[in-house]
Each structure stands twice: as C-alpha cells, then as structure tokens.
Design an enzyme around this catalytic site. Structure first.
Site, short mmCIF file in Angstrom:
data_model
loop_
_atom_site.label_atom_id
_atom_site.label_comp_id
_atom_site.label_asym_id
_atom_site.label_seq_id
_atom_site.Cartn_x
_atom_site.Cartn_y
_atom_site.Cartn_z
N LYS A 1 -12.82 -4.06 -10.93
CA LYS A 1 -13.44 -2.80 -11.29
C LYS A 1 -12.39 -1.80 -11.77
CE LYS A 1 -16.79 0.24 -8.98
NZ LYS A 1 -17.75 0.17 -7.85
N LYS B 1 -7.45 -11.42 -13.48
CA LYS B 1 -8.42 -11.12 -12.44
C LYS B 1 -9.48 -10.14 -12.92
CE LYS B 1 -8.70 -9.80 -7.64
NZ LYS B 1 -8.08 -9.35 -6.43
N LYS C 1 0.83 -1.20 0.00
CA LYS C 1 0.00 0.00 0.00
C LYS C 1 0.87 1.26 0.00
CE LYS C 1 -4.32 -0.13 -0.60
NZ LYS C 1 -4.96 -1.34 -0.54
#
Ligand code: TRP
Ligand code: SF4
Length: 345
Positions: free
Chosen positions: A215, A212, A129
């Site tokens: 969105k 995968k 992250k």
C-alpha cells in the site's frame, strides 16, 4: 460421497493445536495481504482452533499524528470486513480486537519481568523501526521496545502454540519462545512454546515491478475495488522495459504482468501469454486487460460476500463483540493461573 464423520470437524478441538495471528489495523487489504496471509488463515480454520486479532494497541507504537490516530478505528472495521469476505468464519474462529481484551496488557506487564532489555534491543525489527522513524534507541517510546513482549502476550494469553506469520516476524516468535521458557522456568510449566508457521506463498510483485505489492508503494490491487477500478489500475502496470514497440518480442521472465498471470490466470492462458508475447503476437495493453479479467474473476466470490456483509448494518461490530467475549473468557482463566503461579493471588 464423503460422510459427515469423514469431513474435517467444523469446531476443531484444542487437541490439534491453537493458532493465533494478528494484523495491524490496515484498512482495505490488497492482493498481497490476501495471498501472503489471509488465504492461509482461512485454510487453517479447517484444522485448528484459530484466533485472529486486530492489534490496535500495537498500532500505537508507531502512530502519532492526530490523523493517523483517527484512522485506527475506521481501519479496523474496514479490514475485518475484508477478513470475513475472504472466508474468515466467526463460527469457526475467534475474531476480535486486541484492546477489547485488556487482560493482554496485564500479561504484557508481567512478562516484562522475565524479559531482559538486551533481548529487546537486539531484535532486528526494533533497530529498523528506530532508523525508519528517525529516532534513536533512547528517544523511541518504551512501547516500541516492548513490542515483541506484547506480541508474546497476545499469543500465549490463549496458550496458542502455532503462529502463522511471514519471514519478517520470525525473530519475534523466537523471542516469544525465550520469554515463555523463562516464565515456565521461574514459575512452573504454564505456556506452550509458540512455533512460527511460515506462509508458503511467494511474495506477490507490485504493479510497478517492485518485488513486493504494498500500500505504501501504491502498487497494489485492493480486494474490495470494483472490476472497473481494478482494470484501470492493472493497465498502469509496468511490463518488460525493453519492449518499447508492439513488434518487439517480450520477455515474460522479467515482466511482472506475466508473474501475476501465473498466479491469477488459468494454465492455458498463461501458456498463451508466453507464446504470444515472445513472438510479438500479443500487445501489452491487451495482455494487461486479460490479467485484469483474471484478477476480477478470482476476486468475484470474495467481493460478492463483502457486498452481502456490508449490507448488514452492525454485522462486523457484532462479530467483533462476540469474538471479544469469547477471547476474554479464555484470557481471564489464563490470568488467574498466572496470578496464582506468580504468587499474586
Ligand atoms: N507484529 C505483527 C506484524 O507486524 C502483528 C502481530 C501482533 C502478531 N501480535 C501478533 C502476529 C501475534 C502474530 C501473532 O505483522
Ligand atoms: Fe508482459 Fe504481457 Fe507485455 Fe509480454 S505481452 S511483456 S507478458 S505485459
């Protein structure tokens, strides 16, 4: 005929374990979310006491711009509508929003006292992250470092012992176990050590052939899309790149349309696709139309339920309010016990 007493109990008692899982407020869900998580959540309702939570506080660890912040609230209800449409049943399970049970923040703070900073800095998702957000370990917000502590609080506030998650979350559940062990050691046996329950479904490929469906990659099919929208999107799917002309035989093994057929089409259709593709009898456009039909057939019951729930104004809100009340009741008891054990009351 199965008699009532042989059916799985509608309200399973805590004896068979407590399931907890959470999802960030993502808005409209897609087929990948359904097969990767939601479907599993629905099935678990028959065997366990299940608690499903929209983790809106976690969303704030990575959401910063005003438009991202403004999306959180509407995304919650839209997503929960998908949950209910998929078969999450508020009469069987507790469905609620994280921030509506503030006790989780109390427990988060207290768990912070038994969590070494080093454990948190070593979590692979933390390092990822930091890189993704173009930050450093020093500049990143404290909430992000503590993400797995809050996640642990989510789970153990309800003394859940089983956590259905994807592979990427396993380090977080491992950490939760270590935090629990430390807490129990220092203050006495209080929480069960939660176990990850991995979802068995393979990752569903994207329409663009990526590994995968997501969105962010915009290669997804939304559960709530209309059949027309679905067909339109499926028609944009990539196929075997070598099959540049209709009369060249295709290779189903490298075609993502074929892998999707394997999930959504009946066996006979899958066999027909294989045969007709490898002998150049079936064109890709036609093949994609059939896939869209299969997906639409597969999603129809879900979409029908979604329409029904959508026509009941305030329904989702009611479900979430009821869920928060149920969750709060359990949460208060746990906090009381924790206060006693820690000498805070
Ligand atoms: N971290 C999880 C994810 O990103 C979401 C989550 C928050 C969660 N709290 C949880 C999952 C508790 C399981 C249990 O997917
Ligand atoms: Fe893929 Fe179907 Fe085209 Fe064969 S016919 S390459 S399976 S889309």
């Amino acid at each position: 005929m199965v008699s009532d007493s042989e059916k799985p109990s509608k309200n399973p008692s805590n004896d068979s374990g407590v399931i907890f899982s959470g999802m960030r407020p993502r808005g409209l869900l897609h087929l990948g979310n359904y097969l990767g998580a939601l479907q599993n959540w629905v099935e678990l309702q028959n065997d366990y006491r299940c608690i499903y939570c929209v983790v809106d506080i976690h969303a704030h660890t990575t959401v910063e711009t005003p438009s991202e912040i403004a999306e959180i609230q509407p995304n919650i209800e839209v997503m929960v509508l998908d949950w209910l449409a998929a078969g999450i049943d508020p009469e069987k399970s507790i469905v609620f929003v994280q921030s509506q049970v503030p006790e989780v923040m109390t427990l988060n703070t207290l768990l912070g006292m038994v969590t070494p900073l080093g454990w948190l800095m070593r979590v692979p998702t933390f390092k990822d992250k930091v890189r993704q957000m173009n930050e450093t370990e020093e500049s990143v917000n404290y909430g992000l470092v503590g993400y797995p502590v809050l996640q642990t609080a989510d789970i153990i506030l309800y003394k859940a012992d089983t956590v259905p998650v994807g592979q990427d979350q396993v380090p977080h559940i491992e950490l939760a176990r270590e935090i629990v062990r430390r807490f129990n050691n220092r203050f006495g046996e209080t929480f069960p050590e939660p176990q990850a329950k991995l979802t068995e479904e393979p990752l569903i490929v994207g329409l663009d052939g990526q590994q995968k469906m997501s969105k962010t990659l915009d290669n997804h099919v939304e559960l709530a899309a209309t059949p027309e929208e679905t067909t339109k999107r499926v028609l944009t799917a990539f196929t075997d790149p070598q099959r540049v002309r209709r009369n060249i035989p295709g290779r189903p093994s490298v075609c993502n349309v074929y892998s999707l057929h394997q999930i959504f089409s009946p066996k006979e259709e899958v066999a027909a696709v294989y045969e007709e593709c490898t002998t150049a009898q079936r064109g890709c456009v036609d093949c994609k139309r059939h896939l869209a039909d299969s997906i639409n057939r597969y999603l129809e019951p879900l979409r029908e339920r979604r329409r029904e729930f959508q026509q009941r104004p305030g329904y989702v809100r009611e479900v979430l309010e009821h869920g928060a009340n149920q969750a709060r009741e359990i949460a208060r008891e746990t906090i009381q016990e924790v206060y006693q054990k820690m000498g805070l009351s």
